[in-house]
Scaffold this motif. Structure first.
Motif, PDB file in Angstrom:
ATOM      1  N   UNK A 183       6.670   2.193   8.912  1.00 43.19           N
ATOM      2  CA  UNK A 183       6.507   0.754   9.171  1.00 43.19           C
ATOM      3  C   UNK A 183       7.294  -0.017   8.115  1.00 43.19           C
ATOM      4  N   UNK A 184       8.493  -0.424   8.468  1.00 37.34           N
ATOM      5  CA  UNK A 184       9.376  -1.027   7.490  1.00 37.34           C
ATOM      6  C   UNK A 184       9.125  -2.510   7.243  1.00 37.34           C
ATOM      7  N   UNK A 185       8.074  -3.062   7.861  1.00 38.38           N
ATOM      8  CA  UNK A 185       7.653  -4.397   7.454  1.00 38.38           C
ATOM      9  C   UNK A 185       6.814  -4.336   6.177  1.00 38.38           C
ATOM     10  N   UNK A 186       6.484  -3.121   5.724  1.00 38.87           N
ATOM     11  CA  UNK A 186       5.822  -2.927   4.432  1.00 38.87           C
ATOM     12  C   UNK A 186       6.930  -2.863   3.382  1.00 38.87           C
ATOM     13  N   UNK A 187       6.998  -3.837   2.466  1.00 41.44           N
ATOM     14  CA  UNK A 187       8.169  -3.948   1.573  1.00 41.44           C
ATOM     15  C   UNK A 187       8.491  -2.695   0.774  1.00 41.44           C
ATOM     16  N   UNK A 188       7.494  -2.029   0.198  1.00 48.87           N
ATOM     17  CA  UNK A 188       7.821  -0.878  -0.653  1.00 48.87           C
ATOM     18  C   UNK A 188       8.363   0.288   0.170  1.00 48.87           C
ATOM     19  N   UNK A 189       7.893   0.424   1.415  1.00 49.59           N
ATOM     20  CA  UNK A 189       8.413   1.482   2.271  1.00 49.59           C
ATOM     21  C   UNK A 189       9.845   1.186   2.715  1.00 49.59           C
ATOM     22  N   UNK A 190      10.112  -0.078   2.966  1.00 52.99           N
ATOM     23  CA  UNK A 190      11.479  -0.455   3.333  1.00 52.99           C
ATOM     24  C   UNK A 190      12.441  -0.193   2.167  1.00 52.99           C
ATOM     25  N   UNK A 191      12.025  -0.564   0.952  1.00 51.75           N
ATOM     26  CA  UNK A 191      12.876  -0.343  -0.223  1.00 51.75           C
ATOM     27  C   UNK A 191      13.088   1.152  -0.457  1.00 51.75           C
ATOM     28  N   UNK A 192      12.040   1.939  -0.247  1.00 48.47           N
ATOM     29  CA  UNK A 192      12.177   3.376  -0.428  1.00 48.47           C
ATOM     30  C   UNK A 192      13.161   3.966   0.580  1.00 48.47           C
ATOM     31  N   UNK A 212       9.408   7.941 -10.747  1.00 50.97           N
ATOM     32  CA  UNK A 212       9.323   6.875 -11.751  1.00 50.97           C
ATOM     33  C   UNK A 212       9.154   5.508 -11.094  1.00 50.97           C
ATOM     34  N   UNK A 213       9.910   5.268 -10.015  1.00 52.87           N
ATOM     35  CA  UNK A 213       9.806   3.991  -9.303  1.00 52.87           C
ATOM     36  C   UNK A 213       8.405   3.812  -8.730  1.00 52.87           C
ATOM     37  N   UNK A 214       7.879   4.838  -8.091  1.00 50.59           N
ATOM     38  CA  UNK A 214       6.580   4.729  -7.436  1.00 50.59           C
ATOM     39  C   UNK A 214       5.439   4.633  -8.444  1.00 50.59           C
ATOM     40  N   UNK A 215       5.545   5.326  -9.552  1.00 49.80           N
ATOM     41  CA  UNK A 215       4.480   5.239 -10.555  1.00 49.80           C
ATOM     42  C   UNK A 215       4.396   3.840 -11.146  1.00 49.80           C
ATOM     43  N   UNK A 216       5.513   3.158 -11.201  1.00 55.14           N
ATOM     44  CA  UNK A 216       5.485   1.781 -11.696  1.00 55.14           C
ATOM     45  C   UNK A 216       4.708   0.887 -10.738  1.00 55.14           C
ATOM     46  N   UNK A 217       4.814   1.164  -9.446  1.00 56.57           N
ATOM     47  CA  UNK A 217       4.118   0.343  -8.453  1.00 56.57           C
ATOM     48  C   UNK A 217       2.729   0.832  -8.118  1.00 56.57           C
ATOM     49  N   UNK A 218       2.472   2.137  -8.325  1.00 57.09           N
ATOM     50  CA  UNK A 218       1.185   2.742  -7.991  1.00 57.09           C
ATOM     51  C   UNK A 218       0.687   3.558  -9.182  1.00 57.09           C
ATOM     52  N   UNK A 219       0.212   2.883 -10.216  1.00 60.45           N
ATOM     53  CA  UNK A 219      -0.176   3.587 -11.453  1.00 60.45           C
ATOM     54  C   UNK A 219      -1.342   4.553 -11.280  1.00 60.45           C
ATOM     55  N   UNK A 220      -2.125   4.413 -10.197  1.00 59.90           N
ATOM     56  CA  UNK A 220      -3.213   5.355  -9.943  1.00 59.90           C
ATOM     57  C   UNK A 220      -2.746   6.584  -9.173  1.00 59.90           C
ATOM     58  N   UNK A 221      -1.438   6.672  -8.897  1.00 61.62           N
ATOM     59  CA  UNK A 221      -0.847   7.818  -8.186  1.00 61.62           C
ATOM     60  C   UNK A 221      -1.406   8.002  -6.787  1.00 61.62           C
ATOM     61  N   UNK A 222      -1.803   6.912  -6.145  1.00 63.81           N
ATOM     62  CA  UNK A 222      -2.284   6.945  -4.762  1.00 63.81           C
ATOM     63  C   UNK A 222      -1.498   5.924  -3.954  1.00 63.81           C
ATOM     64  N   UNK A 223      -1.000   6.331  -2.780  1.00 67.06           N
ATOM     65  CA  UNK A 223      -0.216   5.418  -1.953  1.00 67.06           C
ATOM     66  C   UNK A 223      -0.768   5.417  -0.529  1.00 67.06           C
ATOM     67  N   UNK A 224      -0.565   4.304   0.156  1.00 62.65           N
ATOM     68  CA  UNK A 224      -0.902   4.212   1.569  1.00 62.65           C
ATOM     69  C   UNK A 224       0.391   4.240   2.371  1.00 62.65           C
ATOM     70  N   UNK A 225       0.572   5.292   3.141  1.00 68.79           N
ATOM     71  CA  UNK A 225       1.722   5.399   4.026  1.00 68.79           C
ATOM     72  C   UNK A 225       1.364   4.748   5.359  1.00 68.79           C
ATOM     73  N   UNK A 226       2.220   3.855   5.827  1.00 74.89           N
ATOM     74  CA  UNK A 226       1.972   3.175   7.100  1.00 74.89           C
ATOM     75  C   UNK A 226       3.039   3.590   8.095  1.00 74.89           C
ATOM     76  N   UNK A 227       2.584   3.975   9.271  1.00 75.87           N
ATOM     77  CA  UNK A 227       3.465   4.495  10.308  1.00 75.87           C
ATOM     78  C   UNK A 227       3.342   3.690  11.600  1.00 75.87           C
ATOM     79  N   UNK A 228       4.369   3.815  12.425  1.00 76.54           N
ATOM     80  CA  UNK A 228       4.314   3.380  13.812  1.00 76.54           C
ATOM     81  C   UNK A 228       4.729   4.570  14.663  1.00 76.54           C
ATOM     82  N   UNK A 229       3.783   5.128  15.421  1.00 74.02           N
ATOM     83  CA  UNK A 229       4.147   6.207  16.340  1.00 74.02           C
ATOM     84  C   UNK A 229       4.885   5.602  17.515  1.00 74.02           C
ATOM     85  N   UNK A 230       6.092   6.098  17.736  1.00 71.33           N
ATOM     86  CA  UNK A 230       6.943   5.642  18.848  1.00 71.33           C
ATOM     87  C   UNK A 230       6.886   6.723  19.918  1.00 71.33           C
TER      88      UNK A 230
END
Length: 255
Positions: free
Chosen positions: A142-151, A230-248
């Motif tokens: 889901x690329x409307x989520x900014x961090x996923x789009x940047x990644x 390193x990039x992700x740890x700066x944004x997610x210091x607890x080392x947990x991320x939510x991945x958002x998807x769109x099944x097509x």
């Protein structure tokens, strides 16, 4: 399914694939039932490009009688280990090792792009019974989520465009049907949004199981993951991320 080395790369990372790849939400199989016009319970289904059996397991849980078709030796072995009650045959979508008019549903989860639609579409139609359906789907980010789009943009740069940048990923309905090689069939498309929460390690392993990353040389792969962690740890210091998807999902009915 193809001579593309990316298609063969999955056999080198079966454990990583099985442990880190996302599954699919229940709404996906609800949609497959709705769009195909029949229940999965009791349906005869071939899951092609089954990999480690992620989608195969979900189809079985709905009561379908499933045969898994997988070209990779290591992936097929992993699928057999995970689902000992499911027949697993070696083969690919361009030449299905299945009898004609024998199935109610043929599914491709994350695997249709490794086929040649000029061959795989007629093959799917050959093995389907009248009124049967071909269902193909992908978990897309889901690329409307900014961090996923940047990644995704960072991955596109690291893979030299093998992994497409975010703005080129999801076409409109007509283009999706055309790009899938399903023009001329009665096709319905559904987009289903969902998410999962995982550790940073699982998230990075998921990225590492993608073909565009698997085929990178070891030095480039190691450098990419060091920078990405390193990039992700700066944004997610607890080392947990939510991945958002769109099944097509696209469902084509056999004429």
């Amino acid at each position: 399914m193809t001579a593309d080395p990316r298609a063969r790369s999955f056999d080198t990372a079966t454990a990583q694939y099985a442990s880190s790849r996302p599954s699919y939400p229940p709404a996906l199989l609800d949609a497959v039932e709705e769009l195909s016009g029949r229940r999965l319970a009791g349906a005869r289904v071939a899951d092609v490009g089954a990999g480690t059996g992620i989608a195969t397991a979900l189809l079985c849980a709905r009561g379908a009688e499933v045969v898994a078709v997988e070209p990779g030796a290591a992936m097929a072995r992993r699928c057999r280990e995970a689902l000992p009650g499911v027949p697993v045959v070696r083969g690919d979508g361009n030449a299905l090792p299945l009898a004609g008019s024998s199935l109610d549903l043929v599914t491709y989860a994350q695997s249709w792009q490794w086929t040649d639609p000029a061959r795989s579409v007629p093959e799917a139609l050959r093995v389907l019974r009248p009124g049967g359906a071909l269902a193909i789907w992908w978990n897309t980010t889901a690329f409307d989520v900014p961090w996923l789009r940047a990644q995704r943009e960072r991955i596109a740069r690291a893979t030299c465009g093998t992994e497409q940048p975010a703005h080129r990923v999801r076409p409109g309905d007509a283009d999706a049907v055309r790009l899938a090689g399903l023009t001329g069939l009665r096709v319905v498309r559904r987009l289903l949004r969902w998410s999962r929460t995982v550790s940073l390690d699982v998230h990075l392993a998921n990225i590492g199981s993608r073909s565009a990353v698997l085929v990178l040389d070891e030095d480039r792969r190691r450098a990419f993951f060091a920078d990405e962690r390193a990039v992700l740890r700066a944004g997610f210091p607890d080392d947990v991320v939510e991945e958002t998807y769109v099944v097509d999902v696209l469902v084509a009915l056999r004429p």
